[in-house]
Design a protein around this motif. Structure first.
Motif, PDB file in Angstrom:
ATOM      1  N   MET A 278      -1.315  76.169   8.988  1.00 33.73           N
ATOM      2  CA  MET A 278      -0.951  76.829   7.639  1.00 33.73           C
ATOM      3  C   MET A 278      -1.414  75.167   6.534  1.00 33.73           C
ATOM      4  O   MET A 278      -0.822  75.294   6.090  1.00 33.73           O
ATOM      5  N   VAL A 279      -2.750  75.667   6.616  1.00 33.98           N
ATOM      6  CA  VAL A 279      -3.381  74.135   6.274  1.00 33.98           C
ATOM      7  C   VAL A 279      -3.797  74.950   4.562  1.00 33.98           C
ATOM      8  O   VAL A 279      -4.685  76.203   5.051  1.00 33.98           O
ATOM      9  N   ASN A 280      -3.866  74.864   4.077  1.00 32.80           N
ATOM     10  CA  ASN A 280      -4.349  75.601   2.699  1.00 32.80           C
ATOM     11  C   ASN A 280      -6.244  75.456   2.406  1.00 32.80           C
ATOM     12  O   ASN A 280      -6.757  73.903   2.486  1.00 32.80           O
TER      13      ASN A 280
ATOM     14  N   GLN B 111       1.170  73.556   4.218  1.00 35.56           N
ATOM     15  CA  GLN B 111       1.719  73.972   3.465  1.00 35.56           C
ATOM     16  C   GLN B 111       3.085  73.916   3.906  1.00 35.56           C
ATOM     17  O   GLN B 111       3.394  72.625   5.275  1.00 35.56           O
TER      18      GLN B 111
ATOM     19  N   ASN C 148       0.954  85.236   4.213  1.00 33.33           N
ATOM     20  CA  ASN C 148       1.712  84.952   5.155  1.00 33.33           C
ATOM     21  C   ASN C 148       2.267  85.761   5.937  1.00 33.33           C
ATOM     22  O   ASN C 148       2.682  86.734   7.014  1.00 33.33           O
TER      23      ASN C 148
ATOM     24  N   SER D 214      -4.620  80.421   0.591  1.00 32.72           N
ATOM     25  CA  SER D 214      -5.231  81.086   1.255  1.00 32.72           C
ATOM     26  C   SER D 214      -4.776  79.835   2.497  1.00 32.72           C
ATOM     27  O   SER D 214      -4.701  78.203   2.177  1.00 32.72           O
ATOM     28  N   THR D 215      -4.902  80.245   3.543  1.00 32.64           N
ATOM     29  CA  THR D 215      -4.749  79.360   5.001  1.00 32.64           C
ATOM     30  C   THR D 215      -5.703  79.391   5.932  1.00 32.64           C
ATOM     31  O   THR D 215      -5.943  80.527   6.663  1.00 32.64           O
ATOM     32  N   ARG D 216      -5.872  78.616   6.913  1.00 29.70           N
ATOM     33  CA  ARG D 216      -6.403  78.383   7.796  1.00 29.70           C
ATOM     34  C   ARG D 216      -6.100  80.212   8.929  1.00 29.70           C
ATOM     35  O   ARG D 216      -7.382  80.316   9.567  1.00 29.70           O
TER      36      ARG D 216
END
Length: 188
Positions: free
Chosen positions: A87-89, A96, A103, A155-157
Motif C-alpha cells: 500500500m505504497v503511493n 498509505q 483499493n 495509485s498504489t503498488r
C-alpha cells in the motif's frame, strides 16, 4: 535466466511482500484498523444479504449463499492483509494510512465474482435482477476505482496490478457460470 528474470525472483518478491505486510500490520495501526473495519463491514453486508436471500428464497440456499460468500470474502481479506506492505503511493512513495476507496472498490469487484455465480443460478429460476445488479456493480467499481485513484493521486503498488487481476477473476467467474443458464428449454 528465464523471460528476463532470475529463477525464483517472483516467489522471493511475494515472500518479501508478505513479510513486509506482517511488519506493517504491527507498525501501522491506522492501516491495520482500516483493513479490519473493511473486513467487518463486508462480513456484515454478507450477513444482511443472507437474510435478504432467506426472506426471498429457500432457507438451505440462503445458508449456502452465506457460506460461499463468507469463504470468498475471507480469502480476499486474508490476501489483502498479506499484501498491506504494497500500500505504497506510486507518486509520493509514502505508505498509505488507510486502504483508500480505490483499493476497497477493487476488492468489492473481486467479491462480485461469487455474486455473479449466484446471480446466474437465480437467473435459471427466472430472477434476473440480481445478475443485472452484480454486473452493474462490477462495472461501476471498475470505472470508479481507477478514476478515484488518478483524481486523488492514490495509485498504489498493490492497486496497479490487482485492479486488472480482480476484473479477470470477475469475468472468469461470469464466463464459467453464465453458460449454465442456457439449456434447450431456456430462452435468453
Amino acid at each position: 535466466k528465464s523471460a528476463g528474470c532470475l529463477p525464483g525472483a517472483g516467489s522471493a518478491f511475494w515472500r518479501a511482500s508478505r513479510m513486509r505486510a506482517i511488519q506493517h500490520m504491527q507498525e501501522t495501526e491506522q492501516l491495520r484498523a482500516s483493513w479490519v473495519r473493511f473486513a467487518v463491514a463486508g462480513a456484515t453486508g454478507i450477513l444482511i444479504g443472507a437474510v435478504a436471500v432467506f426472506s426471498a428464497i429457500h432457507a438451505m440456499e440462503s445458508l449456502w449463499f452465506l457460506i460461499t460468500c463468507l469463504l470468498w470474502w475471507g480469502v480476499l481479506m486474508i490476501d489483502l492483509g498479506l499484501h498491506l506492505g504494497l500500500m505504497v503511493n506510486l507518486e509520493t512513495g509514502e505508505m498509505q494510512r488507510s486502504l483508500g476507496w480505490p483499493n476497497r472498490l477493487t476488492e468489492i469487484r473481486g467479491f462480485c465474482a461469487v455474486l455473479v455465480a449466484w446471480g446466474a443460478h437465480w437467473a435459471t429460476q427466472g430472477s434476473y435482477v440480481a445478475l443485472v445488479l452484480v454486473f452493474g456493480a462490477a462495472a461501476l467499481t471498475d470505472l470508479l476505482d481507477g478514476w478515484l485513484a488518478r483524481r486523488g493521486h492514490a495509485s498504489t503498488r498493490w492497486g496497479r496490478p490487482y485492479d486488472p487481476f480482480m476484473g479477470g477473476i470477475f469475468f472468469s467467474a461470469a464466463a464459467l457460470s453464465l453458460p449454465g443458464m442456457a439449456s434447450p428449454n431456456t430462452e435468453l
